[in-house]
Enzyme design. Sequence first.
Site, PDB file in Angstrom:
ATOM      1  CB  ILE A   1      46.590  45.240  22.520  1.00 25.19           C
ATOM      2  CG1 ILE A   1      46.258  44.654  23.818  1.00 25.19           C
ATOM      3  CG2 ILE A   1      48.326  44.966  21.979  1.00 25.19           C
ATOM      4  CD1 ILE A   1      46.985  45.044  24.843  1.00 25.19           C
TER       5      ILE A   1
ATOM      6  CB  THR B   1      46.218  35.141  24.656  1.00 31.31           C
ATOM      7  OG1 THR B   1      45.799  36.821  24.825  1.00 31.31           O
ATOM      8  CG2 THR B   1      45.942  33.996  25.562  1.00 31.31           C
TER       9      THR B   1
ATOM     10  CE  LYS C   1      47.537  37.653  27.721  1.00 26.72           C
ATOM     11  NZ  LYS C   1      47.362  38.647  28.169  1.00 26.72           N
TER      12      LYS C   1
ATOM     13  NE  ARG D   1      55.824  33.064  54.242  1.00 30.64           N
ATOM     14  CZ  ARG D   1      56.668  33.667  55.199  1.00 30.64           C
ATOM     15  NH1 ARG D   1      57.231  35.190  54.515  1.00 30.64           N
ATOM     16  NH2 ARG D   1      55.764  33.113  56.040  1.00 30.64           N
TER      17      ARG D   1
ATOM     18  CB  CYS E   1      42.072  38.493  29.786  1.00 28.24           C
ATOM     19  SG  CYS E   1      42.270  40.043  28.205  1.00 28.24           S
TER      20      CYS E   1
HETATM   21  N1  SAJ Z   1      38.478  41.090  39.143  1.00 27.70           N
HETATM   22  C1  SAJ Z   1      37.953  40.783  40.588  1.00 27.70           C
HETATM   23  N2  SAJ Z   1      38.877  40.369  42.044  1.00 27.70           N
HETATM   24  C2  SAJ Z   1      40.188  41.070  41.514  1.00 27.70           C
HETATM   25  C3  SAJ Z   1      40.366  41.680  40.319  1.00 27.70           C
HETATM   26  C4  SAJ Z   1      39.161  41.557  39.276  1.00 27.70           C
HETATM   27  O1  SAJ Z   1      36.651  39.836  40.938  1.00 27.70           O
HETATM   28  O2  SAJ Z   1      40.537  40.910  42.802  1.00 27.70           O
HETATM   29  C5  SAJ Z   1      37.124  40.274  38.283  1.00 27.70           C
HETATM   30  C6  SAJ Z   1      37.575  41.947  37.660  1.00 27.70           C
HETATM   31  O3  SAJ Z   1      36.110  42.942  37.757  1.00 27.70           O
HETATM   32  C7  SAJ Z   1      36.766  41.172  35.961  1.00 27.70           C
HETATM   33  C8  SAJ Z   1      37.577  40.720  35.870  1.00 27.70           C
HETATM   34  O4  SAJ Z   1      38.410  39.993  36.951  1.00 27.70           O
HETATM   35  O5  SAJ Z   1      35.374  41.450  35.835  1.00 27.70           O
HETATM   36  C9  SAJ Z   1      39.471  40.810  35.357  1.00 27.70           C
HETATM   37  O6  SAJ Z   1      40.024  41.998  35.521  1.00 27.70           O
HETATM   38  P1  SAJ Z   1      41.370  41.809  35.697  1.00 27.70           P
HETATM   39  O7  SAJ Z   1      41.673  43.755  36.242  1.00 27.70           O
HETATM   40  O8  SAJ Z   1      42.022  41.039  36.429  1.00 27.70           O
HETATM   41  O9  SAJ Z   1      42.167  42.360  34.788  1.00 27.70           O
HETATM   42  P2  SAJ Z   1      41.635  42.218  33.054  1.00 27.70           P
HETATM   43  O10 SAJ Z   1      41.259  40.848  32.152  1.00 27.70           O
HETATM   44  O11 SAJ Z   1      41.533  44.157  32.847  1.00 27.70           O
HETATM   45  O12 SAJ Z   1      43.567  42.468  32.453  1.00 27.70           O
HETATM   46  C10 SAJ Z   1      43.870  41.098  32.456  1.00 27.70           C
HETATM   47  C11 SAJ Z   1      45.186  41.349  33.364  1.00 27.70           C
HETATM   48  N3  SAJ Z   1      46.728  40.029  33.380  1.00 27.70           N
HETATM   49  C12 SAJ Z   1      47.032  40.260  34.731  1.00 27.70           C
HETATM   50  O13 SAJ Z   1      47.023  41.027  35.483  1.00 27.70           O
HETATM   51  C13 SAJ Z   1      47.380  39.277  34.936  1.00 27.70           C
HETATM   52  C14 SAJ Z   1      46.042  41.974  32.096  1.00 27.70           C
HETATM   53  O14 SAJ Z   1      47.605  42.684  32.846  1.00 27.70           O
HETATM   54  C15 SAJ Z   1      46.485  40.935  30.570  1.00 27.70           C
HETATM   55  O15 SAJ Z   1      47.596  42.194  29.496  1.00 27.70           O
HETATM   56  C16 SAJ Z   1      44.950  41.433  30.296  1.00 27.70           C
HETATM   57  O16 SAJ Z   1      44.345  40.972  31.260  1.00 27.70           O
HETATM   58  C17 SAJ Z   1      45.000  39.993  29.005  1.00 27.70           C
HETATM   59  O17 SAJ Z   1      44.772  40.832  28.047  1.00 27.70           O
HETATM   60  O18 SAJ Z   1      45.080  39.266  28.825  1.00 27.70           O
END
Ligand code: SAJ
Length: 435
Positions: free
Chosen positions: A16, A126, A212, A252, A266
């Site tokens: 970032i 964070t 956040k 919803r 994260c």
């Molecule tokens: N995952 C699942 N099922 C889902 C979505 C994700 O199992 O439906 C898993 C992914 O495979 C992965 C983990 O969760 O292992 C996280 O993936 P992610 O795509 O949800 O998030 P990150 O960690 O790549 O990024 C998140 C994002 N936060 C949100 O969408 C609320 C991003 O916008 C933030 O900037 C980032 O965290 C951060 O830096 O906090």
Amino acid sequence: MSFNNPKIAIYGLGYIGLPTAALFATSGLKVTGVARNKKRLELINQGKSPIEEPGLDELVAKAVSMENLKATDKGEASAEEADVMIVIVPTPMDKFKRADLDAVKSTCKTISKGLKKGNLVIIESTVPQGTCQNIVIPILEESGLKAGDDFGVAYTPERAIPNNTLYEMTHNARVIGGIDDESADMAITLYQRITEGEIIKVSNLITAETVKLIENTFRDVNIALANEIAMICEGIGVDAIEAINTANHHPRVNIHTPGPGVGGHCLAIDPYFIVETAEEHGMEAPIIRTCRNTNEGMPNHVTKLIIDALTEAGKNLRDSTIGILGVAYKGNVDDARETPAEPLIRILKEKGADVYAHDPLVSDNQIEDLGAIPSDYEVALGCDCVVLVTEHDFYKDIRPEMIKNKVFVCTRSILNLDDYKNNTLIFKGVGKPNN
Ligand code: SAJ
């Protein structure tokens, strides 16, 4: 200080920090990026990005050729020269699942040595709620200056997703909270230079910190629900993905997708920061904790699916080779931080299996660090049991006939289930009806 053209020092040139530095620099401001890693500094000063992120290489090249971005390890001198200092250093979790704020603290100490009247310090890392007020500000005030009177403080969390970082940084809504209105307003003026997105000013620093954490916690809790639904569906012969996708047609309802667990720097960490703050205030966060446990338990569940599949094939996990497809924490990224592949590999090895892993984006060295034997795609497909862990596009074309030993466990929902019905393959998966 001139707020039309402030000089900026950005501490932390990672996933970032570097895009933020390059965006401010190409908006016309003089930016100094501060980091320790010599190789990284060298690359950036040559106009190259050390990080794989679409568009970042070009942006860094542009910023450096405009002579607006330079990278250095001289933190104190950079603070002395700057009007605005932005902290974007990592805040990992320690072994007690508490925030490790060492990098934030030492950066703030460095900044305090070069802090001057009229400066603005912005935190993007964070952090647990209350960190700016209780930890950051006292360190900055070691300068002898008073926060709010002599210098401003604002918190604005980074919220961009890897692989789409530049678009999200310049289009997502941005949240900003300040120690006072003036600090928040100065930060808003600054970020308006790099984002077209809405900028939302919240009441104070701690509210911005909270926003956040609850965003990522919402996702983690939702994924835990999806994983629990998936495991129940497996047991009663329902395709969880079909059920969830159909439920999500309701206006919803937005149930997330089950998988092998939650990785990245994260979602797997931030919920614990809320738990930590709650406990410090004599409260508990049972829902958040339970959901973390569910998600952290998924590699165990995947192991059970592997054992069941091998047993059906008349094999023992102990005497088997496992071919992991994908070790990145999610699809189409080269990042393996907190990846669920790591605990999965560890558990399988503890149970005596030989674990091979292939990933089109993650280096062989990293695969070794995760505990697996790096292997070609063909070698992984030739193992006794093939396990798809990461939903890289690369794996979308996988077909049943490519699984040589006919035992396949799929933890992601990228494949067409119909392809796997009515053939000789032993197929199990997270949220897939047991066949
Ligand atoms: N995952 C699942 N099922 C889902 C979505 C994700 O199992 O439906 C898993 C992914 O495979 C992965 C983990 O969760 O292992 C996280 O993936 P992610 O795509 O949800 O998030 P990150 O960690 O790549 O990024 C998140 C994002 N936060 C949100 O969408 C609320 C991003 O916008 C933030 O900037 C980032 O965290 C951060 O830096 O906090």
